[in-house]
Design an enzyme around this catalytic site. Sequence first.
Site, PDB file in Angstrom:
ATOM      1  CB  VAL A 114      -0.905   0.006   1.256  1.00 53.56           C
ATOM      2  CG1 VAL A 114      -1.676   1.296   1.371  1.00 53.56           C
ATOM      3  CG2 VAL A 114      -1.843  -1.189   1.231  1.00 53.56           C
ATOM      4  CB  CYS A 115       1.499   3.941  -2.307  1.00 48.43           C
ATOM      5  SG  CYS A 115       2.300   5.548  -2.402  1.00 48.43           S
ATOM      6  CG  LEU A 116      -2.468   5.563   3.348  1.00 48.24           C
ATOM      7  CD1 LEU A 116      -3.315   6.408   2.397  1.00 48.24           C
ATOM      8  CD2 LEU A 116      -3.368   4.576   4.080  1.00 48.24           C
TER       9      LEU A 116
END
Length: 196
Positions: A96-98
């Site tokens: 996840v890119c968060l």
Amino acid sequence: MSSPSKRREMDLMKLMMSDYKVEMINDGMQEFYVDFHGPNEIIFLPFVICGCVRSVSGGVWRIRVELPDAYPYKSPSIGFVNKIYHPNVDEMSGSVCLDVINQTWSPMFDLLNVFEVFLPQLLLYPNPSDPLNGEAAALMMRDRNCYEQKVKEYCQRYAKAEDVGGPAEEKSSDDEELTEDESDLSDEAVAGNPDP
């Protein structure tokens, strides 16, 4: 809080006492799966040119969580186990890119924040300008309707309650193969309509 291990135990207990199904990996409290139900709303965003963004409605995902030794001072590692078509989730690894998890994490946050705020926000507000899945980001920017159709197809195919029954290792790769007809349909949808 007296130590990171006490905080880890407390946060995990809060998560287990909530509405989330939690399944431990091994004997420790550092790795586990959480069954996560995506938001069902349709969100209207007046600042978006197309007018609205449809959520990944009705999906159920198995999320793998790994807590570092220094949790809560270091952020948990979060990844989708079953497939999701999203600009900010790597389709192969589920990473996840968060920002709030990867860069601006604070010990004020806990695991409930991840599942009640951060992941729902990620699904409702994809950011195609900072992608892990370049194909999804490009499709979202080029053809919103086609992107939403592909998201819906992935939800129907990979994000049903029965898809989160066990770890990814137990799933057969045969289930993920597209038939020739589905593959042709998918290619046409991605390509879009030819220019006049």
